[in-house]
Design an enzyme around this catalytic site. Structure first.
Site, short mmCIF file in Angstrom:
data_model
loop_
_atom_site.label_atom_id
_atom_site.label_comp_id
_atom_site.label_asym_id
_atom_site.label_seq_id
_atom_site.Cartn_x
_atom_site.Cartn_y
_atom_site.Cartn_z
N SER A 1 0.89 -1.12 0.17
CA SER A 1 -0.16 0.24 0.13
C SER A 1 0.81 1.74 -0.38
O SER A 1 1.86 1.26 -0.48
CB SER A 1 -1.02 0.12 1.40
OG SER A 1 -2.08 1.20 1.12
N ASP B 1 -9.13 -4.88 -5.48
CA ASP B 1 -8.82 -4.29 -4.72
C ASP B 1 -9.75 -2.96 -4.64
O ASP B 1 -10.56 -2.78 -5.29
CB ASP B 1 -7.55 -3.15 -4.96
CG ASP B 1 -6.89 -2.61 -3.64
OD1 ASP B 1 -7.52 -2.11 -2.76
OD2 ASP B 1 -5.18 -2.57 -3.81
N HIS C 1 -7.58 -5.38 -1.22
CA HIS C 1 -6.47 -4.48 -0.50
C HIS C 1 -5.56 -5.16 0.30
O HIS C 1 -4.17 -5.57 0.08
CB HIS C 1 -7.03 -3.33 -0.36
CG HIS C 1 -6.13 -2.86 0.37
ND1 HIS C 1 -4.88 -1.90 -1.23
CD2 HIS C 1 -5.36 -2.00 1.24
CE1 HIS C 1 -3.63 -1.07 -0.72
NE2 HIS C 1 -4.04 -1.10 0.52
#
Length: 816
Positions: free
Chosen positions: A671, A744, A778
């Protein structure tokens, strides 16, 4: 012609060879045996303890689901992911086993009549601790079960099928539970027409709507129909198996029962549904109902959050924070902004907090005002409550003592939210006569107990229990974790006797639960005996290292060295640095020591520690602070320079220790850590390879802010450009592995971020690989996907880091 005949077979052979090479990468691969076994090790059971401390429930979970399970149909609408077959959220982690353990005797009991296979969730003890409720999710529906503690037997409670998309359930009393039920079976869901009735149109009539780039939003009128069908529920009260409908069907996003169990505060969503914010930002009404479902009073109409002002600490000019006061039978608490909701407006007070008590016919009474943004109140009694207020933009937080009888509010602490050392912890609470958790007072009501489960200190994290005198504002440590361990209080059983349950561990001792009396020596008794699931890490060493960056900010990281490492024989090692940047307004806060080297190493799918089993040194949690350099500056004003200083100082430290080979170092992150990784490769030559998972690389695609950056693109276009590694894709020549889940759901990290970054680097001749993991969000969940990811990372490190010739030459920064 003869030459042509010779060349053609060669071309065909070459093409076939290339095809074979390309096909080699097809299908799932698994990493080395040690990594595979660590990932698939049986998870340690979770623990929940009854309020009276008599019983412990052990919750067993399965390892990662298969990709086939992730591939099941799901609806991605209104910011949610819904299983269309059973009126539940998709992608849940279920409990697959339940066992009871008596805290006093230590004896374990099996529970009969549990559904098979068990896919349990939302475990809750009844108010009197004699029952445990849980949801059971099957292919086509969600049911509610209770476990009778005395008989150790589970029983299905519901007749109507539950809808748990927006709410699960709540205990009303020892025999009654409140839940939401479906209206129609899933087979009656709207069917998508082959031909739409017309185009999808969005329009704005001059109102600013600076919203983040949310994912999984409503995109069409058909999506609106689906959201309405799956979210509309009937509220049901179940008393000993008898169901009673309360009120009429609606889309209820929250249900809050009053302490005296006579009223319901219900937030109901309504149209128009938004196409740019998730469901929690839809227009809503907050109503007060009695326990039969009858409307008593409308408390507020909340407009869509589309029109909320952008920027940290700005709020809508409407009532917010509706809740019940826990120390009174039926008093509603809420707040209103006094600065029109805009932090830029000068104001002595930012918010006012009001109370409205049953029968709710009087005007609301103002309780107090706050100089910062009101966050919440923890209630105690008629003389004690704690009020939290703060400003995100200034990383400021304040805790005050509010006396409900006198109305006096006195500040106890004001500190930076990033100042871990000054964190006082959270108040110890107990259940009052209304069954609500309220602050426990001691010393005749003059002091309270504060539990700090982190206990950050210059010696590392050492959790503590302290008393806080509300008059003198002084704290006194009652108990603190012994150095060499990490032990935290998970439950206070008897505050007067200081009898507690703790979770204790160190780097060599697996976390387990203990019962003890803090003021009695030799009173510790072990409650659980969980064993180490990772034999592969036995012999691996861990230490927290400290070092300074060029501007004298102190940094730390957790260094892992392979089993049997001998400095004279094995050094220098290839090194993987794993990190995640954090913003600070204070250099002193950034320099604080965080974490403990005495935590037992537990790994999850995203951990870099797997690679210590393959001969790599791993610096995990390498600190990457980004610090504001002045009062009129913001942390990101010199993001790249500080990122470079952080990385350089870590490398220098490990090279000076003789641990790391400067010529064989990789950097990685997930991330915002992936964003960091790409920036370091774009602006330095410090690394031989990078691992970047699920990152955002082009900040113009998140134009209304990202992380803690609240300036938008049009206010700071140069900043957005300079912080975007995509802008410097032509400079990235260090091998970069990009990995992204193709589903995601995180704000800003759309899969297109990695797709475009790959194309940009490839277009300029860089060494880059892009792996798109099917059905992954994610955070990754699918067993095959995670094993494949771990193998891709391993092979990348082997090829571009470990395989490089040893060289102690110092890498240089790029000159642009």
């Amino acid at each position: 012609m003869k030459r042509i005949h010779i060349i053609l077979p060669i071309f065909i052979l070459l093409f076939s060879t290339l095809q074979m090479i390309a096909q080699k990468d097809e299908g799932y691969k698994i990493p080395p045996k040690e990594i595979t076994e660590m990932l698939l090790a049986k998870p340690t059971p979770g623990v929940t303890v009854s309020e009276n401390g008599e019983w412990m429930l052990l919750l067993e979970t399965s390892s990662y689901p298969s990709v086939e399970e992730l591939a099941r149909p799901e609806l991605r609408i209104a910011g949610m992911r819904i299983n269309p077959a059973n009126f539940a959220l998709s992608r849940q982690n279920f409990i697959t086993g339940l066992r009871l353990k008596n805290v006093v005797s230590g004896k374990e009991f099996t529970i009969s009549n549990l559904p098979t296979p068990l896919f349990a969730g939302a475990v809750q003890w009844s108010p009197n601790d004699k029952k445990i409720a849980f949801t059971q999710t099957s292919t086509n529906q969600v049911d509610l079960f209770t476990i009778d503690i005395e008989s150790k037997k589970a029983l299905k409670l519901n007749k109507s099928t539950l809808n748990v998309i927006n709410n699960t359930y709540q205990w009303i009393d020892d025999n009654s539970i409140l839940y939401s039920a479906i209206l129609k079976p899933a087979t009656e869901a709207p069917q998508k027409p082959l031909v739409p009735k017309g185009p999808t149109t969005q329009e704005n009539e001059g109102k600013a709507s600076p919203r983040p780039t949310y994912q999984d939003l409503i995109k069409s009128p058909f999506d609106e129909q689906l959201f309405e069908f799956y979210s509309t529920t009937q509220l049901v009260k179940n008393t000993n198996g008898v169901e009673t409908k309360l009120g009429s069907p609606s889309i209820k996003s929250s249900i809050n029962i009053s302490p005296d169990k006579k009223y319901l505060m219900v937030r109901t969503l309504h149209k128009p549904f938004s196409y740019i914010v998730p469901a929690q930002g839809f227009p809503s009404t907050i109503n007060l109902l009695d326990l039969s479902g009858k409307l008593i009073k409308q408390l507020a109409e909340i407009p869509t959050s589309e029109t909320a002002p952008g920027g940290n600490d700005n709020v809508q000019l409407v009532a917010r924070g509706f809740d019940w006061r826990d120390d009174e039978p039926a008093t509603i608490i809420y707040c209103m902004p006094l600065d029109s909701g805009l932090i830029k407006n000068a104001a002595e007070f930012r918010d006012a907090v009001y109370a409205l008590s049953a029968p709710f016919t009087d005007n609301p009474k103002e309780l107090f005002k706050t100089k910062l943004r009101y966050r919440n109140t923890t209630w105690g009694n008629n003389k004690v409550a704690l009020v939290t207020q703060g400003l995100t933009s200034k990383q400021l937080i304040q805790l005050s003592h509010y006396n409900p009888t006198s109305g006096e509010i006195i500040q106890l602490f004001e500190r930076n939210s990033t100042d871990a050392y000054s964190n006082p912890g959270n108040p110890i609470t107990y259940k009052n006569e209304l069954g609500r958790h309220v602050i426990k007072t001691i010393d005749n009501g003059n002091s309270i107990l504060m539990n700090n489960s982190t206990g950050a200190s210059p010696k590392g994290d050492l959790p503590f229990l302290a008393s806080l005198n509300l008059t003198t504002k002084k704290t006194e440590i009652i108990w603190r974790c012994q150095e060499g361990y990490f032990e935290t209080i998970t439950r206070v059983l008897d505050a007067d006797k200081f009898q507690v349950i703790t979770r204790r561990e160190n780097e060599k001792v697996m976390p387990n639960y203990w019962i003890k009396e803090l003021k009695k020596s030799n009173s510790d008794r072990q409650l659980t005996t969980f064993s180490n699931p990772y034999s592969q890490l036995e012999g691996v060493t861990k230490q927290k290292i400290s070092y300074k960056r060029a501007d004298s900010v102190d940094l730390t990281g957790d260094l892992y060295l392979p089993k049997g490492f001998d400095a004279k024989r094995d050094a220098p090692l290839p090194l993987l640095i794993w990190a995640y940047p954090a913003e600070y307004n204070s250099a002193a806060d950034a320099a604080q020591i965080r974490g403990s080297e005495h935590r037992f190493t537990l790994v999850n799918w995203g951990s870099p520690i797997f690679y210590v089993t393959q001969g790599y040194a791993v610096l995990n949690n390498a600190e990457m602070p980004i610090v504001a350099t002045g009062k009129d500056k913001k942390p990101n004003d010199n993001f790249i320079e500080q990122l470079t200083m952080n990385a350089t100082s870590a490398i220098n430290k490990l090279a000076e220790m003789g641990i790391a080979d400067r010529n064989r170092i990789a950097v990685g992150g997930h991330s915002y850590g992936a964003f960091m990784t790409a920036n370091l490769l774009a602006h330095t030559n410090l690394f031989k390879a990078g691992l970047a998972r699920s990152g955002a690389y082009n900040r113009t695609l998140t134009p209304f802010g990202f992380q803690n950056e609240d300036r938008n693109y049009w206010q700071a276009p140069d900043l957005y450009h300079q912080m975007s590694p995509f802008s410097y894709a032509d400079k990235i020549k260090t091998p970069l592995l990009l990995i992204h889940g193709d589903a995601d759901n995180n704000t800003g990290t759309f899969p297109i971020q990695s797709e475009r970054m790959f194309n940009a680097i490839k277009g300029h001749g860089g060494i880059v690989k892009f792996v798109s993991l099917p059905y992954e969000s994610h955070g990754y969940a699918g067993r095959e996907n995670i094993l494949h990811m771990l193998n891709e990372q391993f092979l990348w490190l082997e090829k571009y880091v470990k395989g490089v010739e040893k060289n102690s030459a110092k890498p240089q920064l790029k000159a642009f």
